[in-house]
Design a protein around this motif. Structure first.
Motif, PDB file in Angstrom:
ATOM      1  N   TYR A  79      13.547   0.926   0.631  1.00 13.10           N
ATOM      2  CA  TYR A  79      12.426   1.775   0.065  1.00 13.10           C
ATOM      3  C   TYR A  79      11.272   0.770  -0.989  1.00 13.10           C
ATOM      4  CZ  TYR A  79      10.155   5.377  -3.209  1.00 13.10           C
ATOM      5  OH  TYR A  79       8.921   6.035  -3.418  1.00 13.10           O
ATOM      6  N   THR A  80      10.165   1.151  -0.515  1.00 14.88           N
ATOM      7  CA  THR A  80       9.315   0.894  -1.363  1.00 14.88           C
ATOM      8  C   THR A  80       8.638   1.554  -2.229  1.00 14.88           C
ATOM      9  OG1 THR A  80       9.130  -1.355  -0.004  1.00 14.88           O
ATOM     10  CG2 THR A  80       7.556  -1.424  -1.503  1.00 14.88           C
ATOM     11  N   ALA A  81       9.198   1.368  -3.507  1.00 19.16           N
ATOM     12  CA  ALA A  81       7.992   2.837  -4.153  1.00 19.16           C
ATOM     13  C   ALA A  81       6.665   2.244  -5.049  1.00 19.16           C
ATOM     14  CB  ALA A  81       9.305   2.885  -5.241  1.00 19.16           C
ATOM     15  N   ILE A  82       6.048   3.395  -5.716  1.00 20.19           N
ATOM     16  CA  ILE A  82       4.466   3.304  -6.258  1.00 20.19           C
ATOM     17  C   ILE A  82       5.172   3.036  -7.697  1.00 20.19           C
ATOM     18  CG2 ILE A  82       5.737   5.956  -7.446  1.00 20.19           C
ATOM     19  CD1 ILE A  82       2.400   6.582  -7.738  1.00 20.19           C
ATOM     20  N   ASN A  83       4.359   2.145  -8.615  1.00 21.13           N
ATOM     21  CA  ASN A  83       4.353   1.413  -9.459  1.00 21.13           C
ATOM     22  C   ASN A  83       4.833   2.282 -10.541  1.00 21.13           C
ATOM     23  OD1 ASN A  83       4.093   0.119 -11.606  1.00 21.13           O
ATOM     24  ND2 ASN A  83       1.918   0.795 -11.949  1.00 21.13           N
ATOM     25  N   ALA A  84       6.676   1.392 -10.857  1.00 17.79           N
ATOM     26  CA  ALA A  84       7.193   2.839 -12.111  1.00 17.79           C
ATOM     27  C   ALA A  84       6.423   2.963 -13.414  1.00 17.79           C
ATOM     28  CB  ALA A  84       8.245   1.703 -11.922  1.00 17.79           C
ATOM     29  N   SER A 118       6.805  -1.419  -6.885  1.00 16.88           N
ATOM     30  CA  SER A 118       5.680  -2.196  -6.109  1.00 16.88           C
ATOM     31  C   SER A 118       5.379  -2.271  -6.904  1.00 16.88           C
ATOM     32  CB  SER A 118       5.361  -0.818  -5.489  1.00 16.88           C
ATOM     33  OG  SER A 118       4.350  -0.924  -5.624  1.00 16.88           O
ATOM     34  N   ARG A 119       4.874  -2.148  -8.353  1.00 16.00           N
ATOM     35  CA  ARG A 119       4.490  -2.602  -9.041  1.00 16.00           C
ATOM     36  C   ARG A 119       2.777  -2.106  -9.535  1.00 16.00           C
ATOM     37  NH1 ARG A 119       7.497  -7.101  -9.878  1.00 16.00           N
ATOM     38  NH2 ARG A 119       5.648  -8.575  -9.389  1.00 16.00           N
ATOM     39  N   THR A 120       1.855  -1.207  -8.418  1.00 16.57           N
ATOM     40  CA  THR A 120       1.426  -1.311  -8.044  1.00 16.57           C
ATOM     41  C   THR A 120       0.735   0.143  -7.360  1.00 16.57           C
ATOM     42  OG1 THR A 120      -1.330  -2.244  -7.316  1.00 16.57           O
ATOM     43  CG2 THR A 120       1.274  -2.480  -5.673  1.00 16.57           C
ATOM     44  N   TYR A 121      -0.462  -0.033  -6.418  1.00 16.29           N
ATOM     45  CA  TYR A 121      -0.630   1.133  -5.811  1.00 16.29           C
ATOM     46  C   TYR A 121      -1.679   1.302  -4.236  1.00 16.29           C
ATOM     47  CZ  TYR A 121      -0.303   3.368 -10.394  1.00 16.29           C
ATOM     48  OH  TYR A 121       0.541   3.661 -12.094  1.00 16.29           O
ATOM     49  N   GLU A 137      -1.948  -5.146 -13.557  1.00 10.99           N
ATOM     50  CA  GLU A 137      -0.725  -6.184 -13.567  1.00 10.99           C
ATOM     51  C   GLU A 137       0.696  -6.047 -14.362  1.00 10.99           C
ATOM     52  OE1 GLU A 137      -3.576  -9.296 -15.936  1.00 10.99           O
ATOM     53  OE2 GLU A 137      -4.699  -9.609 -15.168  1.00 10.99           O
ATOM     54  N   GLU A 138       1.293  -6.260 -13.484  1.00 10.19           N
ATOM     55  CA  GLU A 138       2.069  -5.655 -13.995  1.00 10.19           C
ATOM     56  C   GLU A 138       2.593  -4.566 -14.370  1.00 10.19           C
ATOM     57  OE1 GLU A 138       4.973  -8.017 -13.732  1.00 10.19           O
ATOM     58  OE2 GLU A 138       4.296  -9.236 -13.740  1.00 10.19           O
ATOM     59  N   GLY A 139       1.918  -3.978 -13.656  1.00  7.81           N
ATOM     60  CA  GLY A 139       2.069  -2.714 -13.511  1.00  7.81           C
ATOM     61  C   GLY A 139       1.327  -1.648 -14.350  1.00  7.81           C
TER      62      GLY A 139
END
Length: 288
Positions: free
Chosen positions: A87-92, A126-129, A202-204
């Motif tokens: 599972y690759t997730a939306i930015n935490a 993922s730390r991103t969107y 950058e880093e979320g």
């Protein structure tokens, strides 16, 4: 033989045809649109959502994915006989969804201790969107289809997450202001002066890299930043919303500036449109 189930959430903006072709499970974020609850990526197309969003009296809201959603997903995948779920997730930093997935994994192994040896659940922040992580999921699924193993795919996904850049310009600042991506004061000044921010993560954390005056200067600014930081010869994607004219111009100019056409142009989905506004353009690419 390792059988891998690829799971992500609807903020990854994977086009429906591709997720169906590659059997990627996309968990939809619920969007509250007035009295209605809609499932992002399932109850509407992006093109249907943009006018709904612009006509809404209040900007719609979306909820996180709760642990129950993941518990159900993990159980169904295990019972279907898969040996691995990624599972690759939306930015935490922007959603509790990643933490909820971790909690559900812990509870799953408590309920099914025998699964620990035979069913691996990997959860990646993922730390991103948007297709900043959606593209990696697509590529991982293609690698699995071509025979790549669990560790090779995980290494690819993490490497992409560590190097991806989403570069975008919201052309209507109301939504970015409301979501907190841009401060209210900065948004007000931007509107008053005709300034458009060029943004990334950058880093979320969201970050404004520069501001340009007028829409005509947005694409040159995006391409200048991309040329400075993109790994040469690597694929890139064009992000579009409801501004086809600007997206078409970005497609044309990026093909010239970057030496090749975009791998794909795709529309942002509901969650991204709520937070950044439907009127945006951008690029997704691998940094050097």
């Amino acid at each position: 033989m390792t059988t891998i189930k690829f799971v992500t959430d609807s903020a990854a903006d994977i086009p429906r045809a591709l997720r169906e072709e590659l059997d990627i499970q996309v968990l939809p974020f619920p969007i509250a649109m007035g009295a209605k609850e809609l499932q992002d990526g399932y109850d509407f197309t992006p093109e249907q959502f943009y006018p709904m969003l612009l006509a809404a009296k209040q900007i719609p809201t979306h909820a996180q994915l709760n642990p129950f959603v993941f518990s159900q997903c993990f159980q169904e995948t295990f019972q279907a006989g898969y040996s691995c779920l990624i599972y690759t997730a939306i930015n935490a930093k922007g959603s509790a969804t990643y933490q909820n997935a971790l909690q559900a994994r812990e509870e799953f192994y408590e309920d099914y201790p025998e699964a620990k040896a035979t069913f691996h659940i990997h959860i990646l922040d993922s730390r991103t969107y948007t297709m900043g992580y959606g593209w990696a999921v697509l590529q991982g699924a293609r690698m699995a289809r071509d025979g790549a193993g669990e560790e090779e795919i995980l290494a690819y996904l993490q490497d992409w997450i560590d190097h991806v850049r989403v570069l975008f310009a919201p052309l209507d600042l109301r939504f970015a202001k409301k979501s907190g991506r841009i401060s209210a004061a900065a948004a007000f000044m931007g509107d008053a002066l005709g300034l458009k921010p060029i943004m990334t993560f950058e880093e979320g954390d969201s970050k404004v890299l520069s501001k340009v005056r007028g829409e005509k200067n947005v694409i040159p600014a995006l391409l200048e930043l991309c040329q400075k930081t993109r790994a040469p010869g690597t694929p890139y994607l064009v992000i579009e919303g409801n501004n086809r004219e600007q997206a078409a111009r970005l497609e044309e100019e990026s093909a010239k500036a970057l030496g090749a056409p975009a791998e794909m142009t795709y529309p942002i989905g509901g969650v991204i449109a709520i937070n950044a506004g439907p009127n945006l353009i951008g690029l997704v690419y691998r940094q050097a």
